[in-house]
Design an enzyme around this catalytic site. Structure first.
Site, PDB file in Angstrom:
ATOM      1  CD  GLU A 106      -7.999 145.380 115.679  1.00  0.00           C
ATOM      2  OE1 GLU A 106      -9.038 146.550 114.806  1.00  0.00           O
ATOM      3  OE2 GLU A 106      -9.671 145.001 115.139  1.00  0.00           O
TER       4      GLU A 106
ATOM      5  CG  ASP B  77     -12.984 148.493 123.370  1.00  0.00           C
ATOM      6  OD1 ASP B  77     -12.416 147.486 122.532  1.00  0.00           O
ATOM      7  OD2 ASP B  77     -13.245 149.713 122.980  1.00  0.00           O
TER       8      ASP B  77
END
Lengths: 757, 757
Positions: A482, A354
């Site tokens: 994901e 991130d």
């Protein structure tokens, strides 16, 4: 939700225990060193998640359950709950002020984003009458080790008030799997005006570092007398007591300080903490508070974003910037930004991709080049560990961790740790972004080149040559989405891998031979790298004119996300993992993430076709998803969509959109709201110099923000169809505004204007 | 390895502590109720894995670690170490007989496969002289609750011998993740000649059953006096002591009995155990031993396999049959066969698909139809739980568990639990196999049909229709080859799914309408099932003429396993899981497993082409792999390969081929050696009546075995190129021998002969 919309505050009126975990998350405070949830100082037996964390203090939890396999991480690293610094036991006439038990007549909790001060005011009913409390606290921006609290109690009757401020190291993590504790209690100490605790993280079998924390408190009370002190293992307390006349206020000031072995010798920690606690008491609450608020004021001066005509949007972006800047200050290059910051234990407070993918551009623009460079350096300093991560998989090069404290991978799911190899690409991209934004070529040719070399070598080894197709393939990966894993030829991964390798050999081609020699790079290796890049397989569908998410994605049962029954959203809270994995639904941008990162390499219609294909199947259940879509939507002219996606990012936590704010705030994705606004609405591009192509969302009257750019401070103001750029500080600059090349000159005019499209 | 080759024994000469874990596994004994590793009775501070297990006694361990997702199992079930029944503290002249500390002069450990008796004889040096011990034990085949031990000590000097037999419930599992214990200690009791313990498995939050165990011991000593008794929480002991003259032998007989709440009321357990212990002592060791040995003799009479000319092969197959029959006796339809039986804790003693895929045909032939039917009934009794497993994934029908005690899935890896859906097919296949073997149509039309219906419904719902290819696909599975997971259209899974659905509607077509109505089956549902079967996608490669393991298998870097450096084998001990998953190497038969199960539906050349393609890439690191290859190799005429693969199965544990016998024995794959011999060398097929097409491995002089077949006992003897079938018991039978249809008649001749190819 019971929270007021206010441009500078988070305000909760009335205590609703069912939403207390959410409120605690929203009213977290931090200064990049200490962070804590909005827990009550006094005892509370209701629904609460006690959380006080110190940046960089973590513990390696066990992972070797029965099904451990070679290459799985040795441990699961987690930021751990440290000493409870804020605690004060409070009683009035023998009644403990536990808001779960005493009737609450009124309750007001308010986080001031401008000053970083958390205030609570409440009145409770006791058998002898009502009692009003006003308490505020802050973790100081001018002295990182300090938490200061002012706790004022006003009984509306003649009563006896007892306050017992304490430090307590008997804390647990909410996410502790087997009820484990992570701290050894070492010593307790006292001197004339302060008490201290020394604790150390427990021993571990993983060679992971242990951390000592020395904490101390010093208090000052008005209207109360100190009665006695209590020191026991891992716990110190001072008891104050006094008689208050009806409507008379008694006040306790508590100064808690903590120092750690990350910065100092263990043996000096309590000495430092006690000395600093005494000093804080001497300086006094009012002065400390003013210094702290002043520091926040300076911060805001450089980075505020202002929105006119939409208070909700305004509150959202300020809330996000407040938490981002309270999580990471750029003072310590060994630290990074956990996805939940200090507001919860999910994601274990570790470093994820991130940072590079979302946060770095924000820090570059609002905190400056030096702060951003520290984030890059963080990875450089962990390069050896990244090589070790790759070696553990039997691969060459550097595999930066998906989740880490030290550079060593420390998450447990194989489908993430050794399959989400796309994170290496985000780290390469961050170096690229930093370089084109800052114009600084030194970093990429020095530390940066070492990192890029490790990344390139890893990708080259991770790809294999498919004889049937005569192309290089990357099998067994998890892309940014994901909601699938272990797929083959994820377009994003293959593309970012090839791009990263190319970036490496392009930069390597520009540095002196001796520099290359230091990397051990040969012409053969470079030539093989070129071969891999030119023969990298890119799954695409010519009929649809799109890049294919991975080899067999189009064989799925494809349908738009709006066909999911509303009561089954978010799907990750309603569907089995099996159903999610096999569905076509996308958690967060995957192909589109690539078109965002590498947007300068693709035509608008390519981006549009892919957006039109993938966005409808995207459920945005990663908080990192909407911002990328907002920016792409803005690019391809879907302004309403861009605004809608911005709103999801900007108020994700304030409106508890993903129904998980109780776990903590989505700190890293907060960066997304700034990106949506600046890269999306304002159309900022920096690959080839500074360029702004803004539009104004329909519902807004205007917006403005500042940018730190190559030593300048620049302000963009957008009102109606007029965009105004002002050079607030720094030398003249040539830039592009609304599609036209313009000069920003200090001498003649600080301001240029353009007409928005 | 230090073990002698002997047709009826496992003999270890000399104590090598480095291989003690292996020896303990090899010398495990069991009777289908109690099982234990070959641990020493006396204290041993060296390398040991203490293991005493009671069939059906297990505990649900925690699995909800941080990354738990919907559809993951709630708990991880594991067979747990129960009361240490065998323990005896032994001292001579104050020196504890701990073989890790006292010098060992000679050491002999011997498991007699014919009698099921474990014998140890050793001599140790003590300061005053040497001491010889001879100890033997057995878990009785004629009284399941009984462990009997005879422990004889002979000091070669005048010495004082102390023996303290005990029961100890303070046991832990080797595989306990966080050092947890699983037992609550309830009571200790004594009466005139026995002592008892009552324990119960700890409470658990999963609604899983708790089990109470009442154990008791009674002892008899010659040359020693009883001194005192000790009873404390979870522990009882009797101390015997006496003076032994030089070369005089003192003997202790210990009878340990245990009863569980699975069979009796908890409050009666210790009463039963004490009573049975006293009775055992009265009957005496010699008589009990004779009864036990007699029971083994009867067993062997029905199932022995004899091999002439290859003692190693002979020892292997008897060793395997001994452990199979010692693990599961077919007396309790709530029990099943754990992959390690009672010999270790790996695989948690739970039920896997191994039972149906490998063990059932063996039990059918060597233990009979009733025993095999109990294995089928086990699944039928867990049908509700199988529906629940499917429901947890959001799917219809029944998903039988990959790993279970109760029918509820209880393993932790999602890539196994909800991806290895092929196990449903093995369960359907077992019903089919049982039906064609036994000729019994009742089972498949009654209990069997319910099971097949659940299996079919699950597969139908699990498949999805791919619009692009206009076929049904099954995505996101793990095939039998666990060195890949989350693949799409695994040929084996798609094929066995379609076959299972077809089996269901074929049988359903033969039962009365009312029977179908009970299942709630409609014509529409059956018609949809037919559509799924006829449009099931089967990945194949026409150029290679093979079925493709899964969609993208042929894109891998394909190479034969002999290119793996020898020092990197087995790869699961040397390679990262990432490297294994992405490699082409196959853990166990996958496409070939299908061609084994459904061999009657495929031509020989199809089997040969696939064998030639896949076998070279197969590393056989599942113990279940070689047998399937042995059988297929025999079928397609690769006799040397067939023999080589047989040897790997037959002596897998004796020769510690996979370097993991220390963990326990590969009980279920032991069935594979019988399958290789009977289905492979003897070419037995039973789909369309009994057919034998034997050959004799070059190195053997002859072999013979018995079969229970449709109420008959049949013996096949193969010598040179002559195959002789004898009808030992039962009615006449028409069968095929060496390709010719023959009559086995009792009246005229019991024997037929054929000429092997």
């Amino acid at each position: 939700m019971g929270y007021l919309v206010d441009p500078w505050k988070v305000v909760e009126e009335g205590l609703d225990e069912t939403r207390n975990l959410i409120s605690e998350s929203l009213t977290s405070i931090g200064n990049g060193y200490i962070g804590m949830r909005g827990n009550f100082e006094e005892d509370f037996s209701g629904n609460t998640h006690l959380g006080t964390y110190i940046c960089g203090i973590w513990f390696p939890d066990k992972t070797r359950v029965g099904w451990w396999k070679n290459g799985y991480p040795e441990y699961f690293g987690k930021m751990i709950n440290a000493v409870r610094l804020m605690g004060i036991h409070v009683e009035v006439d023998g009644i403990p002020l536990d808001l779960h038990h005493v009737p609450v007549l009124d309750f007001h909790r308010e986080l001031n984003l401008k000053t970083g001060i958390l205030l609570r005011r409440f009145t409770v009913q006791t058998p002898k009458g009502s009692v009003t409390v006003q308490v505020e606290r802050f973790v100081s921006l001018s002295q990182k080790e300090l938490l200061a609290i002012s706790y004022a109690v006003t009984p509306h009757f003649d009563g006896r008030v007892v306050m017992k401020p304490y430090l307590d190291a008997h804390v647990k993590n909410q996410d502790s799997n087997y009820g484990e504790t992570f701290w050894d209690m070492l010593t307790e100490e006292e001197n004339e005006d302060s008490l201290a605790l020394l604790t150390r993280t427990k021993d571990n079998p993983f060679d992971a570092p242990r951390f000592a924390v020395g904490s101390a408190m010093s208090c000052w009370a008005e209207g109360l007398e100190m009665e006695r002190r209590t020191l026991r293992s891992g716990y110190v307390e001072v008891s104050y007591e006094g008689a208050a006349r009806a409507c008379e206020t008694v006040t306790l000031e508590k100064y808690s300080l903590c120092f750690t072995s990350r910065d100092h010798e263990e043996k000096e920690l309590t000495t430092y903490a006690m000395r600093a606690a005494s000093r804080a008491r001497e300086v006094g609450y009012t002065k400390l508070r003013a210094e702290h608020a002043g520091a926040w004021k300076s911060r805001w001066a450089a980075c505020d974003v202002s929105i006119d005509g939409d208070d909700a949007a305004q509150q959202g972006i300020r809330f996000n910037l407040f938490h981002l800047l309270g999580t990471y200050s750029g003072e310590d290059e060994r630290l990074n930004i956990g996805p939940k910051g200090f507001t919860g234990e999910k994601y274990g407070g570790a470093t994820y991709w991130d940072t590079e993918a979302y946060c770095l551009p924000v820090y570059l623009a609002v905190a400056g080049q030096d702060v951003a460079k520290k984030l890059l350096r963080y990875r450089f300093l962990q390069l050896d560990e990244a090589y070790e991560n790759a070696r553990k998989q039997g691969l060459s090069g550097a595999l930066f961790p998906m989740v880490t404290f030290t550079g060593i991978e420390c998450h447990n799911e194989w489908e993430i740790t050794f399959e989400e190899i796309h994170r290496n690409g985000a780290i390469a991209h961050a170096i690229f972004y930093y370089t084109v934004y800052s114009g600084d070529q030194d970093y990429i040719q020095q530390n940066g080149l070492d990192v890029l070399c490790g990344v390139a070598r890893f990708y080259v080894d991770r790809a294999h040559f498919c004889i049937r197709k005569q192309q290089y393939m990357i099998h067994g990966v998890t892309g940014p989405n994901e909601y699938e894993n272990n797929v083959n030829n994820n377009w994003y991964t293959n593309r970012i891998a090839a791009w990263s390798i190319e970036l490496f050999y392009t930069v390597a081609g520009k540095v002196p031979t001796e520099r290359k020699a230091l990397l051990g790079i040969t012409e053969e290796e470079l030539s093989h790298m070129r071969d891999v890049v030119s023969h990298m397989y890119e799954p695409l569908d010519e009929d649809l004119g799109i890049f294919v998410q991975h080899d067999t994605f189009l064989d799925k049962d494809l349908m738009p996300a709006d066909q999911i029954p509303k009561e089954e959203r978010p799907i990750n809270q309603h569907w089995s993992w099996d159903k999610i994995l096999r569905s076509c639904f996308i958690k967060q941008a995957d192909v589109l993430q690539g078109l965002y990162f590498l947007g300068h390499l693709y035509e608008r219609d390519v981006r549009k076709r892919n957006f039109d294909f993938y966005e409808p199947m995207t459920v945005h259940e990663s908080s990192l998803s909407p911002c990328v879509h907002s920016i792409l939507a803005a690019e391809i002219g879907y302004r309403d969509k861009a605004v809608k996606m911005y709103q999801r990012t900007a108020r994700l936590d304030l409106d508890n959109i993903n129904n998980d704010t109780d776990d903590g705030l989505h700190i890293t994705s907060m960066a997304g709201s700034w990106l949506s606004l600046v890269h999306g609405f304002a159309g900022m591009r920096t690959v080839d110099g500074l360029s702004l192509e803004p539009f104004l969302p329909d519902a807004w009257q205007s917006y403005s923000f500042q940018l730190l750019y190559r030593g300048r401070l620049i302000r963009l103001m957008v009102t109606g169809d007029r965009a105004t750029v002002t050079l607030l500080e720094g030398r003249p600059l040539t830039m592009s505004l609304c599609g036209k090349r313009r000069e920003l000159k200090t001498e003649i005019s600080q301001m240029i204007e353009g007409k928005c499209m």
